[in-house]
Design an enzyme around this catalytic site. Structure first.
Site, mmCIF file in Angstrom:
data_model
loop_
_atom_site.group_PDB
_atom_site.id
_atom_site.type_symbol
_atom_site.label_atom_id
_atom_site.label_comp_id
_atom_site.label_asym_id
_atom_site.label_seq_id
_atom_site.Cartn_x
_atom_site.Cartn_y
_atom_site.Cartn_z
ATOM 1 N N CYS A 66 5.528 -7.618 7.662
ATOM 2 C CA CYS A 66 6.337 -7.018 8.668
ATOM 3 C C CYS A 66 6.493 -8.031 9.907
ATOM 4 O O CYS A 66 5.702 -8.884 10.059
ATOM 5 C CB CYS A 66 5.586 -5.464 9.516
ATOM 6 S SG CYS A 66 7.034 -4.724 10.284
ATOM 7 N N GLU A 87 0.833 -1.234 -0.033
ATOM 8 C CA GLU A 87 -0.184 0.082 0.005
ATOM 9 C C GLU A 87 0.865 1.373 0.006
ATOM 10 O O GLU A 87 1.854 1.280 0.640
ATOM 11 C CB GLU A 87 -0.861 0.010 1.328
ATOM 12 C CG GLU A 87 -1.750 -1.115 1.422
ATOM 13 C CD GLU A 87 -2.593 -1.145 2.929
ATOM 14 O OE1 GLU A 87 -2.923 -0.114 3.282
ATOM 15 O OE2 GLU A 87 -2.854 -2.211 3.256
ATOM 16 N N CYS A 142 3.229 8.487 1.189
ATOM 17 C CA CYS A 142 3.650 7.135 2.331
ATOM 18 C C CYS A 142 4.073 6.084 1.484
ATOM 19 O O CYS A 142 3.370 5.416 0.906
ATOM 20 C CB CYS A 142 2.808 7.082 3.240
ATOM 21 S SG CYS A 142 2.772 5.876 4.451
ATOM 22 N N CYS A 199 -1.935 1.787 8.393
ATOM 23 C CA CYS A 199 -1.030 0.604 7.602
ATOM 24 C C CYS A 199 -1.360 -0.682 7.563
ATOM 25 O O CYS A 199 -2.008 -1.263 8.703
ATOM 26 C CB CYS A 199 0.336 0.492 8.412
ATOM 27 S SG CYS A 199 0.927 1.860 9.066
ATOM 28 N N CYS A 218 -1.016 -3.225 15.057
ATOM 29 C CA CYS A 218 -0.642 -2.568 13.619
ATOM 30 C C CYS A 218 -1.151 -3.845 12.690
ATOM 31 O O CYS A 218 -0.947 -5.121 12.889
ATOM 32 C CB CYS A 218 0.655 -2.427 13.457
ATOM 33 S SG CYS A 218 1.220 -2.085 11.903
ATOM 34 N N CYS A 225 3.787 -5.420 16.170
ATOM 35 C CA CYS A 225 2.989 -4.497 16.974
ATOM 36 C C CYS A 225 1.781 -4.822 17.351
ATOM 37 O O CYS A 225 1.023 -5.003 16.319
ATOM 38 C CB CYS A 225 3.382 -3.017 16.542
ATOM 39 S SG CYS A 225 5.234 -2.575 16.533
HETATM 40 N N1 SAH Z 1 7.839 0.457 11.119
HETATM 41 C C1 SAH Z 1 8.051 1.719 11.414
HETATM 42 C C2 SAH Z 1 7.327 2.212 10.171
HETATM 43 C C3 SAH Z 1 5.658 1.948 9.940
HETATM 44 S S1 SAH Z 1 4.447 2.247 10.633
HETATM 45 C C4 SAH Z 1 7.747 2.097 12.440
HETATM 46 O O1 SAH Z 1 7.450 1.292 13.221
HETATM 47 O O2 SAH Z 1 7.586 3.227 12.739
HETATM 48 C C5 SAH Z 1 4.204 4.207 10.703
HETATM 49 C C6 SAH Z 1 3.643 4.477 11.986
HETATM 50 O O3 SAH Z 1 2.202 4.064 12.121
HETATM 51 C C7 SAH Z 1 4.258 3.844 13.191
HETATM 52 O O4 SAH Z 1 4.493 4.816 14.308
HETATM 53 C C8 SAH Z 1 3.427 3.096 13.538
HETATM 54 O O5 SAH Z 1 3.343 2.416 14.863
HETATM 55 C C9 SAH Z 1 1.861 3.628 13.422
HETATM 56 N N2 SAH Z 1 0.833 2.650 13.451
HETATM 57 C C10 SAH Z 1 0.585 1.420 13.216
HETATM 58 N N3 SAH Z 1 -0.501 0.938 13.171
HETATM 59 C C11 SAH Z 1 -1.311 1.903 13.392
HETATM 60 C C12 SAH Z 1 -2.575 2.151 13.813
HETATM 61 N N4 SAH Z 1 -3.447 1.082 13.803
HETATM 62 N N5 SAH Z 1 -3.194 3.431 14.289
HETATM 63 C C13 SAH Z 1 -2.239 4.187 14.572
HETATM 64 N N6 SAH Z 1 -0.939 4.329 14.141
HETATM 65 C C14 SAH Z 1 -0.413 3.207 13.900
#
Ligand code: SAH
Length: 348
Positions: free
Chosen positions: A110, A90, A103, A336, A117, A114
């Site tokens: 990944c 995406e 973006c 994401c 995510c 987390c």
């Molecule tokens: N792996 C990298 C970049 C990808 S995500 C990182 O961890 O920074 C970009 C941002 O979106 C990160 O801060 C991530 O934690 C956040 N993110 C992921 N899922 C999310 C969600 N459901 N709601 C809000 N932020 C989210």
């Protein structure tokens, strides 16, 4: 698969020299590639050369737009990009007063997993090559009517699916490619790299002298909270991440950003704000608060916007700059990995 967009201009020159082509050919080809053209559209390149490249396994276009969705609220465009092996990633194009930000994804899936995510739901499938990450920018630029000399994408954020520092070599090469003068020439100042905090890789990155804006996904300043939502914290805890951000500032004088997605009852309590203030007070940084986007499979809920503003004002009172991020493209699944997960489900 061999992608021509994986090559720098000088690598392309070497290839053309090896093919016995005149020296201007590399630049001609390069401009076509950066305009997003596939071989049939390259009208100034001879058929023989195109056939030879194809026979040698080279592709001109590694990323195509499979689907796109335009937000009726704010013009944000969500892309589903198709890679040459059929994988899907995406990208999101956000329109701001100062320009257009894309973006990009750096990995298919990944492995950071987390807890909030969608990208990590099925683990890591594979890394994107440098030319594929660049291909996302080229495709979006073309979508907006741009090419190499008339650039429509002015800013890039590495905040799509994937952990950029877990795909180190490709990401570093991508940054150099997208910054190249005769290519899209996007300045490092206009690029943000977001990491969950792979500090060993980050320290290597520090030595590359690529002064992008660094964004650290902190999401909690108490180790027990951060470990409960980000497995990476067991290796690189809060102190290590904050120390790394300070090294970045010392080296580049660039203000760092901490991403903090507010999850109801998990990291939005008074003690969470207090810990964050204690961790970063006095350090030139900004905390970017995001109300968590709800991901069905993850089950965590976002803090209300009202409480997000309250959290921000607690930080401000404690001497820490904070902004609450506007939600763009909420009607088109901006977060994401959400859209890809949904698309794959739909087509399974
Ligand atoms: N792996 C990298 C970049 C990808 S995500 C990182 O961890 O920074 C970009 C941002 O979106 C990160 O801060 C991530 O934690 C956040 N993110 C992921 N899922 C999310 C969600 N459901 N709601 C809000 N932020 C989210």
């Amino acid at each position: 698969m061999k992608l021509l967009t994986d090559l720098t201009l000088s690598e392309l020159k070497e290839l053309m020299a090896a093919y016995g082509e005149p020296s201007f050919r590399a630049e001609q080809l390069y401009l076509n590639l950066y305009a997003g053209k596939d071989f049939p559209e390259m009208t100034n390149i001879g058929k023989g050369l195109k056939e030879r490249l194809a026979a040698d396994g080279y592709l001109a276009v590694g990323v195509t737009i499979l689907e796109h969705y335009v937000s009726r609220e704010d013009g944000t465009v969500k892309f589903l990009f198709s890679l040459s092996d059929g994988n899907i990633v995406e990208g999101v194009l956000m329109r701001y007063k100062y320009g257009n930000t894309l973006c990009v994804s750096t990995q298919v899936g990944c492995r950071m997993n987390c807890a909030f995510c969608a990208s990590g739901l099925e683990g890591l499938k594979r890394n994107l090559t440098a030319g594929e990450i660049l291909g996302e920018v080229i495709a979006a630029n073309r979508y907006d009517g741009g090419n190499a000399s008339d650039r429509k994408i002015t800013n890039v954020v590495l905040m799509g699916s994937g952990e950029p520092l877990d795909n180190y070599d490709n990401v570093v090469k991508f940054l150099r490619l997208v910054n190249a003068e005769k290519g899209l020439n996007i300045s490092y100042r206009n690029i943000s790299l977001s990491t969950c905090g792979l500090i060993d890789a980050f320290d290597r990155f520090l030595e590359e002298n690529i002064p992008v804006t660094m964004t650290f996904s902190l999401h909690a300043a108490l180790d027990e909270v951060r470990s409960s939502i980000m497995p990476v914290n067991k290796r690189y805890g809060v102190d290590k991440v904050v120390d790394a951000s300070k090294r970045y500032f010392a080296r580049t004088s660039r203000r760092v950003v901490f991403e903090y997605s507010l999850i109801k009852g998990v990291n939005d309590r008074d003690e969470d704000a207090a810990a964050l203030i204690a961790a970063v007070k006095g350090f030139p940084c900004v905390v970017n608060l995001i109300v968590l986007n709800y991901v069905k499979e993850r089950g965590l809920s976002g803090t209300s916007r009202k409480d997000a503003y309250r959290f921000a004002s607690t930080l401000e009172k404690g001497g820490v700059s904070a902004t609450v991020r506007r939600t763009l493209g909420a009607d088109i699944e901006g977060a994401c990995g959400q859209l890809r997960a949904k698309y794959i489900k739909k087509t399974d």
